[in-house]
Design a protein around this motif. Structure first.
Motif, PDB file in Angstrom:
ATOM      1  N   ARG A 148       0.822  -1.213   0.000  1.00  0.00           N
ATOM      2  CA  ARG A 148       0.000   0.000   0.000  1.00  0.00           C
ATOM      3  C   ARG A 148       0.860   1.269   0.000  1.00  0.00           C
ATOM      4  O   ARG A 148       0.737   2.153   0.857  1.00  0.00           O
ATOM      5  N   ALA A 149       1.724   1.372  -1.002  1.00  0.00           N
ATOM      6  CA  ALA A 149       2.682   2.472  -1.049  1.00  0.00           C
ATOM      7  C   ALA A 149       2.011   3.834  -1.099  1.00  0.00           C
ATOM      8  O   ALA A 149       2.418   4.766  -0.395  1.00  0.00           O
ATOM      9  N   ARG A 150       0.976   3.980  -1.926  1.00  0.00           N
ATOM     10  CA  ARG A 150       0.329   5.299  -2.051  1.00  0.00           C
ATOM     11  C   ARG A 150      -0.312   5.720  -0.740  1.00  0.00           C
ATOM     12  O   ARG A 150      -0.244   6.892  -0.344  1.00  0.00           O
ATOM     13  N   PHE A 151      -0.940   4.782  -0.061  1.00  0.00           N
ATOM     14  CA  PHE A 151      -1.588   5.077   1.218  1.00  0.00           C
ATOM     15  C   PHE A 151      -0.547   5.474   2.260  1.00  0.00           C
ATOM     16  O   PHE A 151      -0.693   6.509   2.950  1.00  0.00           O
ATOM     17  N   LEU A 152       0.531   4.714   2.390  1.00  0.00           N
ATOM     18  CA  LEU A 152       1.535   5.027   3.411  1.00  0.00           C
ATOM     19  C   LEU A 152       2.201   6.376   3.135  1.00  0.00           C
ATOM     20  O   LEU A 152       2.508   7.125   4.064  1.00  0.00           O
ATOM     21  N   ALA A 153       2.421   6.674   1.861  1.00  0.00           N
ATOM     22  CA  ALA A 153       3.027   7.960   1.528  1.00  0.00           C
ATOM     23  C   ALA A 153       2.132   9.115   1.976  1.00  0.00           C
ATOM     24  O   ALA A 153       2.615  10.133   2.497  1.00  0.00           O
ATOM     25  N   LYS A 154       0.818   8.968   1.801  1.00  0.00           N
ATOM     26  CA  LYS A 154      -0.111  10.015   2.235  1.00  0.00           C
ATOM     27  C   LYS A 154      -0.147  10.124   3.760  1.00  0.00           C
ATOM     28  O   LYS A 154      -0.229  11.216   4.315  1.00  0.00           O
ATOM     29  N   VAL A 155      -0.097   8.987   4.431  1.00  0.00           N
ATOM     30  CA  VAL A 155      -0.118   9.010   5.892  1.00  0.00           C
ATOM     31  C   VAL A 155       1.114   9.732   6.420  1.00  0.00           C
ATOM     32  O   VAL A 155       1.024  10.645   7.258  1.00  0.00           O
ATOM     33  N   LEU A 156       2.292   9.372   5.923  1.00  0.00           N
ATOM     34  CA  LEU A 156       3.529   9.947   6.451  1.00  0.00           C
ATOM     35  C   LEU A 156       3.752  11.376   5.986  1.00  0.00           C
ATOM     36  O   LEU A 156       4.518  12.118   6.615  1.00  0.00           O
ATOM     37  N   SER A 157       3.073  11.794   4.917  1.00  0.00           N
ATOM     38  CA  SER A 157       3.189  13.186   4.481  1.00  0.00           C
ATOM     39  C   SER A 157       2.320  14.119   5.312  1.00  0.00           C
ATOM     40  O   SER A 157       2.436  15.341   5.207  1.00  0.00           O
ATOM     41  N   GLY A 158       1.436  13.541   6.104  1.00  0.00           N
ATOM     42  CA  GLY A 158       0.540  14.336   6.941  1.00  0.00           C
ATOM     43  C   GLY A 158      -0.861  14.459   6.389  1.00  0.00           C
ATOM     44  O   GLY A 158      -1.765  14.916   7.100  1.00  0.00           O
ATOM     45  N   GLU A 159      -1.094  14.037   5.124  1.00  0.00           N
ATOM     46  CA  GLU A 159      -2.430  14.142   4.534  1.00  0.00           C
ATOM     47  C   GLU A 159      -3.443  13.243   5.229  1.00  0.00           C
ATOM     48  O   GLU A 159      -4.641  13.545   5.246  1.00  0.00           O
ATOM     49  N   ALA A 160      -2.964  12.138   5.759  1.00  0.00           N
ATOM     50  CA  ALA A 160      -3.862  11.184   6.424  1.00  0.00           C
ATOM     51  C   ALA A 160      -3.224  10.716   7.729  1.00  0.00           C
ATOM     52  O   ALA A 160      -3.260   9.535   8.078  1.00  0.00           O
ATOM     53  N   ALA A 161      -2.657  11.652   8.477  1.00  0.00           N
ATOM     54  CA  ALA A 161      -1.886  11.310   9.672  1.00  0.00           C
ATOM     55  C   ALA A 161      -2.736  10.683  10.769  1.00  0.00           C
ATOM     56  O   ALA A 161      -2.198  10.037  11.677  1.00  0.00           O
ATOM     57  N   GLU A 162      -4.067  10.829  10.702  1.00  0.00           N
ATOM     58  CA  GLU A 162      -4.920  10.252  11.742  1.00  0.00           C
ATOM     59  C   GLU A 162      -4.801   8.733  11.812  1.00  0.00           C
ATOM     60  O   GLU A 162      -5.115   8.125  12.848  1.00  0.00           O
ATOM     61  N   TRP A 163      -4.323   8.112  10.733  1.00  0.00           N
ATOM     62  CA  TRP A 163      -4.153   6.661  10.740  1.00  0.00           C
ATOM     63  C   TRP A 163      -3.043   6.226  11.697  1.00  0.00           C
ATOM     64  O   TRP A 163      -2.987   5.053  12.099  1.00  0.00           O
TER      65      TRP A 163
END
Length: 801
Positions: A623-638
């Motif tokens: 899930r590379a795209r998802f993890l990149a968004k999480v670690l970029s702060g776009e989806a940090a709530e995960w």
């Protein structure tokens, strides 16, 4: 005491003699490759020249006899593979492995692969049916020679049954099943809707880069409005996904590309193809060459199928990648008290098929398959869900491959005889499932592409777009036919002089039809394009270098986020220092890829195991795209663990997961981080069916070679995070590689990942594996004078007197 010693020595000697005798007897299971064999059913003599690689070159006086001979040599070299594959497709695995096969058998009997294959015979033209019969006759002619069977038959007690045309069609459908997994993501969305809003579901299953999430109905509200039974069905389906055969959609992949003569050193097109499939022993593919009046074709065949699926003839070459269309929809069927299901026009009875599954060492199991207007009720596979009346719902699967008029087998046979773009397209018109990106090149200098296959049309008012299980009683969710063949994506001699497909979005901006919302991320496609642009003129050698490329753009994207972690131990500092000097190249002889992927695995667990709960293990992937968004702060709530009172941050999860990864890697590969090697952990493991699941037998039958790459490199190598024993092993890779030179097709190259023989006693059992892992090739030769000038063996098949 001396007497006892003599007795023990005698027993040992007898055991050794028995072992030697058994070995010598089983050596007779190797194929006869010289001399003459007379066979009933042949129309004329056939010569089979086997080259040094064990590839049969079949020379016949008619296509019917050539296909007959193909069936014969398939059976000579791959009889066990053919037998186990047809039993899998027919839901008869339990007859071989006992109760351990029941889950798979229940699923495939419910799905109805074999029933659909038998129905498809009536939709094929007479020539195709005739060739299917000729192929079956060739297989059965081999069985009629009363051969010594390979060792698998003796170990399992199985005896081969006569081959039938439906067996061939059924295995093509199993390939389609392995190349389509949209139903799994539908189940996941329904399960996530239990606790998550739609916005967070779109985060976890993100849209294609640069696109907005599709506008669909609020899933939490939709399923929340239904009776509790629908929620329970979702839980049952989560368990079903975990045990169902086939790969998930995110594990699918392949590459193909072509350049025109303007971009090649020879002035004629070049075409490359490497389809990515699960690694098995023996491998999926078997190379063969068929020469008969009107046809001279060489390439990859599927044992059990009378066609060169990927390859070339004297005028054209072609390669496939999976388009990845959404051709599967799940439907919630609402039940009434009488056991009927609700349709737009009122209640309807299910069509019922009674199946009996024979089980080795146990009593037969009876299975009652219900079929709605949409398709088979797959929720019945799960024992608790089979008692569906109290739940009030059942779940049916609509899938294009179950259509009675599927003519894919017909297309596969016709493509090999295509001479130009027009005849290639005409053959591709009958290719229904699975939809494939077919890239084409010819000796006249043309290149082309068509995404051939059936894709359902969803109505404008369909507010789920095939992304989640739909209420089956509402007509707006029914399919409205298929996208017309003329409207499928295609290109012919594009101005760029290049065509690339790598499971990424292949539809142009503004394309009016919906194919899928789940294209694979474009990392491989972008890398291939960059490497094509890096050279003004390409050769077979430059194409080989592209196929060997192991720079991971996904890892490069994620690496800066990982390097921002704050280490909590000296080991973590050393790991970060090592990664800081690394460029994301997934080389076999380096420790950095292993450190990075070990960290990635634990980071994925830390970020979404809590939200997915019981659905986590079946969906534990890169899930590379998802993890990149999480670690970029776009989806940090995960990053927050919803199971704890504290609010965890991404910074904390990075640090904790790095420590967990290093601890795990030390247990697996030793204390010295510098001695870790990606190739050792990332062995390409070809598992035998079914003996690879027995540890002692696996050592004899499985094939394992160190390999580079990762899930996102051009030279791909996907792992299974959920495999606790070997979480980084390469399980899904380039099943074959081919490079076609249209300036001189005889200079074309290919290789597959195992060997030509399925007999473990043969020198051809794993003969290609080391070369394949090193990205080496063998020549794709058809000229008879060339073949006869090289080491070869000649077998003549003659009509019975």
């Amino acid at each position: 005491m001396r007497r006892l010693v003599r007795l023990a020595a005698s027993i040992l000697a007898l055991a050794v003699l028995a072992g030697v005798a058994a070995y010598l007897y089983l050596l007779r299971s190797l194929p006869q490759t010289r001399g003459d064999i007379r066979l009933a059913g042949l129309g004329g003599p056939v010569e089979v020249l086997r080259d040094r690689y064990g590839i049969p070159h079949i020379h016949a006086q008619s296509l019917t006899d050539a296909v007959f001979a193909l069936g014969f040599v398939h059976a000579q070299d791959r009889l066990w593979q053919m037998e186990i594959n047809r039993r899998i497709a027919a839901g008869r695995l339990s007859e071989v492995v006992g109760p351990a096969g029941l889950e798979t058998d229940r699923f495939l009997r419910t799905l109805g692969i074999r029933r659909a294959a038998e129905a498809n015979l009536n939709a094929l033209d007479e020539e195709t049916r005739s060739l299917l019969r000729a192929y079956a006759d060739g297989v059965n002619a081999f069985l009629a020679t009363d051969p010594v069977l390979p060792v698998e038959f003796w170990l399992t007690g199985v005896r081969p049954e006569p081959w039938t045309p439906a067996d061939s069609i059924a295995w093509v459908k199993m390939m389609a099943w392995d190349l389509g997994g949209n139903w799994r993501s539908e189940v996941l969305r329904m399960r996530l809707a239990k606790t998550l809003p739609l916005s967070r579901i779109h985060q976890f299953l993100p849209p294609y880069p640069g696109e907005s999430p599709p506008e669909i109905a609020d899933l939490k509200a939709l399923y929340g409005s239904l009776e509790r039974g629908a929620v329970q069905i979702a839980e049952d389906l989560v368990r079903l996904v975990a045990s169902a055969p086939g790969a998930d959609g995110d594990s699918l992949g392949s590459n193909n590309w072509a350049v025109s003569g303007e971009r090649s050193a020879s002035g004629k097109p070049l075409l490359a193809n490497d389809p990515h499939l699960g690694l098995t022993a023996p491998p999926v593919w078997y190379f063969a060459h068929l020469s008969a009046p009107g046809v001279n074709v060489i390439g990859a065949t599927l044992p059990g199928v009378p066609a060169v699926v990927l390859g070339r003839n004297d005028r054209i070459a072609w390669g496939f990648t999976n388009t990845g269309p959404d051709v599967q929809d799940l439907y919630l069927e609402k039940l009434d008290a009488a056991g009927n299901y609700l349709a737009p026009d009122g209640p309807r009875p299910f069509r019922v098929v009674e199946e009996t599954i024979r089980v080795k060492g146990a009593e037969p199991e009876r299975l009652r398959v219900r079929i709605s207007r949409h398709g088979p009720v797959i929720s019945d596979v799960s024992r608790p869900a089979a008692e569906a009346a109290p739940r009030g719902y059942a779940v049916a699967l609509a899938w294009t491959a179950l259509a009675e008029d599927d003519r894919t087998m017909q297309a596969a046979i016709k493509i090999a005889r295509a001479r130009d773009w027009e005849s290639f397209l005409e053959a591709a018109r009958d290719f229904h499932t699975p939809q494939q990106n077919m890239v084409y090149a010819d000796v006249e200098g043309n290149i082309g592409f068509v995404a051939a296959g059936r894709v359902p049309v969803r109505k404008p008012e369909n507010d789920l777009k095939g992304m989640a299980p739909a209420p089956g009683w509402l007509a707006k969710y029914d399919w409205a036919g298929y996208i017309p063949f003329e409207e499928l994506p295609r290109a012919f001699n594009p101005p760029s002089g290049a065509i690339v497909t790598a499971n990424h979005r292949i539809t142009p901006q503004g394309y009016a039809r919906f194919i899928t919302s789940e294209w694979q991320p474009p990392y491989r496609a972008e890398r291939i394009r960059a490497l094509l642009e890096a050279s003004p003129k390409h050769t077979v050698e430059s194409f080989a270098r592209i196929q060997a490329d192991v720079l991971s753009l996904a890892m490069r994207e994620l690496l800066p986020r990982l390097l921002a972690a704050r280490p909590r131990s000296e080991e973590a500092r050393r790991a970060l220092a090592s990664l800081a000097t690394w460029d994301g190249t997934m080389a076999s002889d380096r420790p950095e890829p292993l450190i990075a992927w070990g960290w990635w695995r634990e980071l994925a667990r830390a970020i979404y195991a809590d939200e997915l709960a019981d659905a986590f293990r079946a969906n534990w992937r890169e899930r590379a795209r998802f993890l990149a968004k999480v670690l970029s702060g776009e989806a940090a709530e995960w990053c927050d663990d919803v199971r704890t009172a504290a609010v965890e941050t991404c910074e904390e999860q990075l640090a904790v997961s790095l420590e967990a990864a290093l601890s795990d890697l030390k247990k697996r590969y030793g204390e010295d981080m510098k001695a870790w090697r990606w190739g050792r952990a990332h062995e390409a493991r070809h598992e035998h069916r079914p003996l690879g699941r027995q540890p002692l037998l696996a050592r004899l039958f499985d094939i394992a070679v160190p390999s580079p790459g990762d899930a996102y490199t051009v030279n791909v190598g996907r792992s299974n995070f959920n495999d606790e024993a070997r979480p980084f092993a390469n399980r899904h890779a380039a099943s074959l590689r081919a490079i076609y030179d249209l300036a001189d097709p005889e200079r074309s190259l290919f290789i597959h990942s195992g060997g030509q023989s399925g007999n473990v006693l043969s020198p051809h059992y794993a003969a290609f594996s080391e070369a394949w892992a090193k990205n080496e090739y063998i020549p794709m030769v058809t000229r008879r004078e060339t073949l006869e000038a090289q080491p070869h063996e000649k077998l003549r098949l003659l009509p019975a007197k």
